[in-house]
Scaffold this motif. Structure first.
Motif, PDB file in Angstrom:
ATOM      1  N   ILE A  18      54.172   0.061  38.379  1.00 19.40           N
ATOM      2  CA  ILE A  18      53.876   1.289  39.119  1.00 19.40           C
ATOM      3  C   ILE A  18      54.866   2.345  38.662  1.00 19.40           C
ATOM      4  CG2 ILE A  18      53.768   2.343  41.410  1.00 19.40           C
ATOM      5  CD1 ILE A  18      53.130  -0.504  42.468  1.00 19.40           C
ATOM      6  N   ASP A  19      54.364   3.556  38.380  1.00 16.87           N
ATOM      7  CA  ASP A  19      55.182   4.602  37.797  1.00 16.87           C
ATOM      8  C   ASP A  19      54.773   5.942  38.390  1.00 16.87           C
ATOM      9  OD1 ASP A  19      55.388   6.726  35.359  1.00 16.87           O
ATOM     10  OD2 ASP A  19      56.925   5.171  35.112  1.00 16.87           O
ATOM     11  N   GLU A  20      55.682   6.892  38.435  1.00 14.32           N
ATOM     12  CA  GLU A  20      55.332   8.200  38.993  1.00 14.32           C
ATOM     13  C   GLU A  20      54.420   9.012  38.078  1.00 14.32           C
ATOM     14  OE1 GLU A  20      58.456  11.426  38.969  1.00 14.32           O
ATOM     15  OE2 GLU A  20      59.738   9.705  38.455  1.00 14.32           O
ATOM     16  N   TYR A  21      54.429   8.731  36.762  1.00 18.37           N
ATOM     17  CA  TYR A  21      53.606   9.497  35.828  1.00 18.37           C
ATOM     18  C   TYR A  21      52.267   8.818  35.539  1.00 18.37           C
ATOM     19  CZ  TYR A  21      57.942  11.998  35.224  1.00 18.37           C
ATOM     20  OH  TYR A  21      59.085  12.709  35.458  1.00 18.37           O
ATOM     21  N   VAL A  22      52.280   7.502  35.408  1.00 15.10           N
ATOM     22  CA  VAL A  22      51.059   6.714  35.225  1.00 15.10           C
ATOM     23  C   VAL A  22      51.012   5.783  36.439  1.00 15.10           C
ATOM     24  CG1 VAL A  22      49.841   5.045  33.786  1.00 15.10           C
ATOM     25  CG2 VAL A  22      51.254   6.805  32.719  1.00 15.10           C
ATOM     26  N   PRO A  23      50.164   6.087  37.421  1.00 19.04           N
ATOM     27  CA  PRO A  23      50.232   5.394  38.713  1.00 19.04           C
ATOM     28  C   PRO A  23      50.294   3.866  38.650  1.00 19.04           C
ATOM     29  CG  PRO A  23      48.672   7.194  38.819  1.00 19.04           C
ATOM     30  CD  PRO A  23      49.105   7.081  37.389  1.00 19.04           C
ATOM     31  N   VAL A  45      36.226   7.236  37.540  1.00 20.25           N
ATOM     32  CA  VAL A  45      35.974   6.394  38.699  1.00 20.25           C
ATOM     33  C   VAL A  45      36.203   7.280  39.920  1.00 20.25           C
ATOM     34  CG1 VAL A  45      36.661   4.310  39.938  1.00 20.25           C
ATOM     35  CG2 VAL A  45      36.690   4.332  37.442  1.00 20.25           C
ATOM     36  N   GLY A  46      35.116   7.840  40.435  1.00 22.19           N
ATOM     37  CA  GLY A  46      35.261   8.854  41.476  1.00 22.19           C
ATOM     38  C   GLY A  46      35.982  10.045  40.893  1.00 22.19           C
ATOM     39  N   THR A  47      37.102  10.428  41.518  1.00 23.07           N
ATOM     40  CA  THR A  47      37.905  11.543  41.018  1.00 23.07           C
ATOM     41  C   THR A  47      39.107  11.062  40.207  1.00 23.07           C
ATOM     42  OG1 THR A  47      39.169  11.618  43.072  1.00 23.07           O
ATOM     43  CG2 THR A  47      37.223  13.045  42.923  1.00 23.07           C
ATOM     44  N   SER A  48      39.122   9.792  39.849  1.00 18.49           N
ATOM     45  CA  SER A  48      40.231   9.188  39.108  1.00 18.49           C
ATOM     46  C   SER A  48      39.803   8.826  37.694  1.00 18.49           C
ATOM     47  CB  SER A  48      40.707   7.923  39.829  1.00 18.49           C
ATOM     48  OG  SER A  48      41.103   8.210  41.152  1.00 18.49           O
ATOM     49  N   LEU A  49      40.784   8.575  36.841  1.00 16.07           N
ATOM     50  CA  LEU A  49      40.530   8.111  35.472  1.00 16.07           C
ATOM     51  C   LEU A  49      41.144   6.730  35.300  1.00 16.07           C
ATOM     52  CD1 LEU A  49      41.282  11.284  33.315  1.00 16.07           C
ATOM     53  CD2 LEU A  49      39.050  10.307  33.881  1.00 16.07           C
ATOM     54  N   VAL A  50      40.348   5.801  34.764  1.00 15.46           N
ATOM     55  CA  VAL A  50      40.798   4.436  34.534  1.00 15.46           C
ATOM     56  C   VAL A  50      40.529   4.096  33.068  1.00 15.46           C
ATOM     57  CG1 VAL A  50      40.436   2.013  35.126  1.00 15.46           C
ATOM     58  CG2 VAL A  50      40.316   3.763  36.916  1.00 15.46           C
ATOM     59  N   GLU A  51      41.544   3.559  32.393  1.00 15.55           N
ATOM     60  CA  GLU A  51      41.393   3.122  31.011  1.00 15.55           C
ATOM     61  C   GLU A  51      41.346   1.595  30.995  1.00 15.55           C
ATOM     62  OE1 GLU A  51      43.526   3.832  26.684  1.00 15.55           O
ATOM     63  OE2 GLU A  51      44.719   4.090  28.488  1.00 15.55           O
ATOM     64  N   LEU A  64      44.581  -2.694  31.972  1.00 15.35           N
ATOM     65  CA  LEU A  64      43.840  -1.697  32.732  1.00 15.35           C
ATOM     66  C   LEU A  64      44.869  -0.697  33.258  1.00 15.35           C
ATOM     67  CD1 LEU A  64      40.802  -2.028  34.838  1.00 15.35           C
ATOM     68  CD2 LEU A  64      42.750  -0.917  35.922  1.00 15.35           C
ATOM     69  N   VAL A  65      44.620   0.581  33.000  1.00 13.93           N
ATOM     70  CA  VAL A  65      45.570   1.626  33.369  1.00 13.93           C
ATOM     71  C   VAL A  65      44.878   2.629  34.288  1.00 13.93           C
ATOM     72  CG1 VAL A  65      47.114   3.441  32.522  1.00 13.93           C
ATOM     73  CG2 VAL A  65      46.726   1.381  31.139  1.00 13.93           C
ATOM     74  N   LEU A  66      45.437   2.828  35.457  1.00 12.00           N
ATOM     75  CA  LEU A  66      44.983   3.899  36.340  1.00 12.00           C
ATOM     76  C   LEU A  66      45.734   5.138  35.858  1.00 12.00           C
ATOM     77  CD1 LEU A  66      43.436   4.957  38.754  1.00 12.00           C
ATOM     78  CD2 LEU A  66      45.216   4.029  40.227  1.00 12.00           C
ATOM     79  N   VAL A  67      45.076   5.899  34.987  1.00 13.58           N
ATOM     80  CA  VAL A  67      45.700   7.025  34.297  1.00 13.58           C
ATOM     81  C   VAL A  67      45.973   8.172  35.253  1.00 13.58           C
ATOM     82  CG1 VAL A  67      45.404   8.713  32.438  1.00 13.58           C
ATOM     83  CG2 VAL A  67      44.569   6.383  32.138  1.00 13.58           C
ATOM     84  N   ASP A  68      45.004   8.466  36.087  1.00 16.50           N
ATOM     85  CA  ASP A  68      45.116   9.578  37.031  1.00 16.50           C
ATOM     86  C   ASP A  68      44.420   9.171  38.322  1.00 16.50           C
ATOM     87  OD1 ASP A  68      45.533  12.239  38.026  1.00 16.50           O
ATOM     88  OD2 ASP A  68      43.454  12.682  37.522  1.00 16.50           O
ATOM     89  N   MET A  69      45.154   9.212  39.424  1.00 14.85           N
ATOM     90  CA  MET A  69      44.569   8.854  40.703  1.00 14.85           C
ATOM     91  C   MET A  69      44.237  10.139  41.448  1.00 14.85           C
ATOM     92  SD  MET A  69      45.702   6.108  43.634  1.00 14.85           S
ATOM     93  CE  MET A  69      47.296   5.980  42.952  1.00 14.85           C
TER      94      MET A  69
END
Length: 152
Positions: A18-23, A45-51, A64-69
């Motif tokens: 868990i990171d402040e820049y890449v959730p 994924v909804g309003t988020s980006l998942v790689e 799997l990276v939650l790029v932007d939540m």
């Protein structure tokens, strides 16, 4: 987006960062064995980006990276994960299809998160106690549940 399960590879627990820049970054042991750069697919994924990253040769999920939540749904309830699960990491194939599913999104729970890739119900669970992939009855990836507490 359409990921379809092709099989299951036995493996251990993923590491969750868990990171402040890449959730959230979830990495499975197969990442260290890659012989070439993984196949990478970025999904809305909804309003988020998942790689989602898979091994180009086998289709094994390696990261799997939650790029932007964007705007996750919050719940104080614990994450209810599948009771019966096949142990391992899924081997998946990817097909580019137009899909706009308003049921997708990120759901935060008191002890983890659920990534919903669509509105279909999961009928098959593959994973480990810390990370479980849910697939529909026809084998499509519909969710990923990840424990973020230390008791997984």
């Amino acid at each position: 987006m359409s990921f379809t399960i092709q099989g299951v590879q036995p493996h251990g627990e993923p590491t969750v960062e868990i990171d402040e820049y890449v959730p959230v970054t979830i990495q499975w042991p197969g990442y260290g064995r890659l012989r070439q750069a993984p196949q990478s697919v970025v999904l809305e994924v909804g309003t988020s980006l998942v790689e989602v990253k898979t091994d180009r040769d086998s289709g094994e999920v390696v990261e799997l990276v939650l790029v932007d939540m964007g705007q996750p749904e919050d719940s104080d309830a614990p994450l209810l994960m599948a009771g019966v699960m096949e142990s391992g990491v899924p081997l998946m194939s990817y097909a580019e299809t137009a899909q706009n599913d308003s049921a997708s999104g990120i759901h935060l729970h008191s002890d983890g998160l659920r990534v919903r890739f669509g509105r279909k119900r999961a009928s098959r669970a593959v994973g480990t106690p810390g990370a479980v992939f849910g697939f529909s009855d026809v084998g499509l990836l519909v969710e990923l549940d990840v424990r973020l507490d230390s008791t997984a």
